[in-house]
Design a protein around this motif. Sequence first.
Motif, PDB file in Angstrom:
ATOM      1  N   LEU A 154       0.735  -1.177  -0.190  1.00  0.00           N
ATOM      2  CA  LEU A 154       0.048  -0.631   0.254  1.00  0.00           C
ATOM      3  C   LEU A 154       1.162   1.724   0.139  1.00  0.00           C
ATOM      4  N   GLY A 155       0.757   1.868  -1.174  1.00  0.00           N
ATOM      5  CA  GLY A 155       0.911   3.439  -0.975  1.00  0.00           C
ATOM      6  C   GLY A 155       1.096   4.251  -0.506  1.00  0.00           C
ATOM      7  N   ILE A 156       1.523   4.889  -0.224  1.00  0.00           N
ATOM      8  CA  ILE A 156       0.074   6.945   0.301  1.00  0.00           C
ATOM      9  C   ILE A 156       1.099   8.088  -0.075  1.00  0.00           C
ATOM     10  N   ILE A 157       0.588   8.562  -1.118  1.00  0.00           N
ATOM     11  CA  ILE A 157       0.872   9.824  -1.652  1.00  0.00           C
ATOM     12  C   ILE A 157       0.282  11.025  -1.167  1.00  0.00           C
ATOM     13  N   GLY A 158       1.084  12.011  -1.402  1.00  0.00           N
ATOM     14  CA  GLY A 158       0.235  13.675  -1.070  1.00  0.00           C
ATOM     15  C   GLY A 158       1.468  14.218  -1.430  1.00  0.00           C
ATOM     16  N   PRO A 159       1.144  15.478  -1.305  1.00  0.00           N
ATOM     17  CA  PRO A 159       2.046  16.791  -1.445  1.00  0.00           C
ATOM     18  C   PRO A 159       3.037  16.878  -0.245  1.00  0.00           C
ATOM     19  N   ASN A 160       3.698  17.868   0.256  1.00  0.00           N
ATOM     20  CA  ASN A 160       4.358  17.632   1.692  1.00  0.00           C
ATOM     21  C   ASN A 160       3.222  18.696   2.845  1.00  0.00           C
ATOM     22  N   GLY A 161       3.542  18.258   3.721  1.00  0.00           N
ATOM     23  CA  GLY A 161       2.715  18.652   4.977  1.00  0.00           C
ATOM     24  C   GLY A 161       1.135  18.608   4.659  1.00  0.00           C
ATOM     25  N   LEU A 194       5.199   9.497  -7.627  1.00  0.00           N
ATOM     26  CA  LEU A 194       4.239   8.720  -8.617  1.00  0.00           C
ATOM     27  C   LEU A 194       4.546   7.731  -9.279  1.00  0.00           C
ATOM     28  N   ASN A 195       5.790   8.132  -9.792  1.00  0.00           N
ATOM     29  CA  ASN A 195       5.661   6.603 -10.665  1.00  0.00           C
ATOM     30  C   ASN A 195       6.289   6.007  -9.911  1.00  0.00           C
ATOM     31  N   HIS A 196       6.883   5.409  -8.995  1.00  0.00           N
ATOM     32  CA  HIS A 196       7.355   4.539  -7.834  1.00  0.00           C
ATOM     33  C   HIS A 196       6.283   4.059  -7.980  1.00  0.00           C
ATOM     34  N   ALA A 197       5.223   4.640  -7.175  1.00  0.00           N
ATOM     35  CA  ALA A 197       3.937   4.336  -6.760  1.00  0.00           C
ATOM     36  C   ALA A 197       3.114   3.866  -7.898  1.00  0.00           C
ATOM     37  N   ALA A 198       2.974   3.885  -9.410  1.00  0.00           N
ATOM     38  CA  ALA A 198       2.737   3.404 -10.069  1.00  0.00           C
ATOM     39  C   ALA A 198       2.606   1.609 -10.222  1.00  0.00           C
ATOM     40  N   LEU A 199       4.345   2.029 -10.099  1.00  0.00           N
ATOM     41  CA  LEU A 199       4.589   0.530 -10.477  1.00  0.00           C
ATOM     42  C   LEU A 199       4.925  -0.518  -9.050  1.00  0.00           C
ATOM     43  N   PHE A 200       4.723   0.132  -8.276  1.00  0.00           N
ATOM     44  CA  PHE A 200       5.131  -1.208  -7.114  1.00  0.00           C
ATOM     45  C   PHE A 200       3.701  -1.859  -6.599  1.00  0.00           C
ATOM     46  N   CYS A 201       2.999  -0.571  -6.442  1.00  0.00           N
ATOM     47  CA  CYS A 201       1.916  -0.290  -5.173  1.00  0.00           C
ATOM     48  C   CYS A 201       0.742  -1.391  -5.441  1.00  0.00           C
ATOM     49  N   ASP A 202       0.245  -2.185  -4.760  1.00  0.00           N
ATOM     50  CA  ASP A 202      -1.148  -2.690  -5.108  1.00  0.00           C
ATOM     51  C   ASP A 202      -2.258  -1.723  -5.045  1.00  0.00           C
ATOM     52  N   ARG A 203      -2.014  -1.053  -3.902  1.00  0.00           N
ATOM     53  CA  ARG A 203      -2.956  -0.019  -4.134  1.00  0.00           C
ATOM     54  C   ARG A 203      -2.071   1.157  -3.705  1.00  0.00           C
ATOM     55  N   ILE A 204      -3.147   2.490  -4.195  1.00  0.00           N
ATOM     56  CA  ILE A 204      -2.339   3.572  -3.297  1.00  0.00           C
ATOM     57  C   ILE A 204      -3.504   4.919  -2.027  1.00  0.00           C
ATOM     58  N   ALA A 205      -3.149   4.961  -1.419  1.00  0.00           N
ATOM     59  CA  ALA A 205      -4.061   6.513  -0.461  1.00  0.00           C
ATOM     60  C   ALA A 205      -3.383   7.079  -0.752  1.00  0.00           C
ATOM     61  N   ALA A 263      -8.280   9.930  -1.837  1.00  0.00           N
ATOM     62  CA  ALA A 263      -8.732   8.795  -2.468  1.00  0.00           C
ATOM     63  C   ALA A 263      -7.758   7.543  -1.922  1.00  0.00           C
ATOM     64  N   LEU A 264      -8.651   6.299  -2.560  1.00  0.00           N
ATOM     65  CA  LEU A 264      -7.867   5.033  -2.397  1.00  0.00           C
ATOM     66  C   LEU A 264      -8.373   3.920  -3.236  1.00  0.00           C
ATOM     67  N   GLY A 265      -7.424   3.360  -3.630  1.00  0.00           N
ATOM     68  CA  GLY A 265      -7.626   2.543  -4.962  1.00  0.00           C
ATOM     69  C   GLY A 265      -6.543   1.859  -5.184  1.00  0.00           C
ATOM     70  N   THR A 266      -6.844   1.363  -7.055  1.00  0.00           N
ATOM     71  CA  THR A 266      -5.136   0.911  -7.595  1.00  0.00           C
ATOM     72  C   THR A 266      -5.166   2.059  -8.170  1.00  0.00           C
ATOM     73  N   PRO A 267      -3.802   2.003  -8.533  1.00  0.00           N
ATOM     74  CA  PRO A 267      -2.859   2.875  -9.201  1.00  0.00           C
ATOM     75  C   PRO A 267      -3.760   3.549 -10.373  1.00  0.00           C
ATOM     76  N   VAL A 268      -4.045   2.417 -11.229  1.00  0.00           N
ATOM     77  CA  VAL A 268      -5.133   2.536 -12.621  1.00  0.00           C
ATOM     78  C   VAL A 268      -6.302   3.945 -11.337  1.00  0.00           C
ATOM     79  N   SER A 320      -1.171  -1.630 -15.587  1.00  0.00           N
ATOM     80  CA  SER A 320      -0.652  -0.046 -15.069  1.00  0.00           C
ATOM     81  C   SER A 320      -0.489   0.799 -15.995  1.00  0.00           C
ATOM     82  N   CYS A 321       0.374   2.193 -15.452  1.00  0.00           N
ATOM     83  CA  CYS A 321       0.118   3.683 -15.861  1.00  0.00           C
ATOM     84  C   CYS A 321       1.334   4.100 -15.677  1.00  0.00           C
ATOM     85  N   HIS A 322       2.069   4.716 -16.692  1.00  0.00           N
ATOM     86  CA  HIS A 322       3.232   6.135 -16.775  1.00  0.00           C
ATOM     87  C   HIS A 322       2.393   6.759 -16.557  1.00  0.00           C
ATOM     88  N   ILE A 323       3.200   8.219 -15.878  1.00  0.00           N
ATOM     89  CA  ILE A 323       2.737   9.603 -15.887  1.00  0.00           C
ATOM     90  C   ILE A 323       3.583  10.054 -16.118  1.00  0.00           C
TER      91      ILE A 323
END
Length: 259
Positions: free
Chosen positions: A31-38, A195-206, A215-220, A245-248
Amino acid sequence: MRLATKDVTWAVGPATIVDGVSLSAEPGEFLGIIGPNGSGKTSLIAMLAGLRRPRRGTVELDGVPLSALSRRHLAQKLALVEQQAETAERMSARQAVELGRTPYLGLGHPWSELDDAIVARALAQVDMTPLADRNWHTLSGGERQRLHIARALAQQPRLLLLDEPTNHLDIRHQIGILDLVRRLDLTVIAALHDLNHAALFCDRIAVMQAGRLVALGTPVEVLTQRLIAGVFGVEAAVERQENGSCHIRFHATAGALSG
């Protein structure tokens, strides 16, 4: 192992840093967690690791609140790699990794050949065996980061928490470390910047924004042009791959940091 939060909130004085987040990482999931700084990623990771107790809500490991587990028991189940974890002690690279065996040692369990073997394997997994005898303070930031990951692996956890684990690493080791933890038989939760690391390796992203889970779901499902623009403030093209998968590809925007 399954790690789940229920409506967790963390605040510093009047400022709410994490606001009512509920999510779970299922056994064996990355599970990846992404978001801006802060956005609250690091504070959320700290609550998941039991380092901070939520002001509201609970964190549960296989249905048991973290607050009900001893630090020793928790350290045998869960390992954390922080963004910045330094030491003032004079120690070798191998000794830094040996600290990962601490939860298993005691009066009835002295250091053994098995511990040596576990540490040696962890060093090899992060490509640090040739530098095992080097002094910690002579190592680069990237080499130290790999040792932090090796120390976590030496804990033999069932769940691995990573807070921006690719900081200071060159591109080869960024890809290598993320591929390694994905292939391990572990539940992995990682806060990621790329974000591309998250897209490549994560099953889901928060996706976190201003302390909230948006948002919470698969990279796509999650990494859409609209979400990237709304959360990160950048324009991007999202290319869907044949394997699902996807690429940004990000677009340079003049004056993006002005104002």
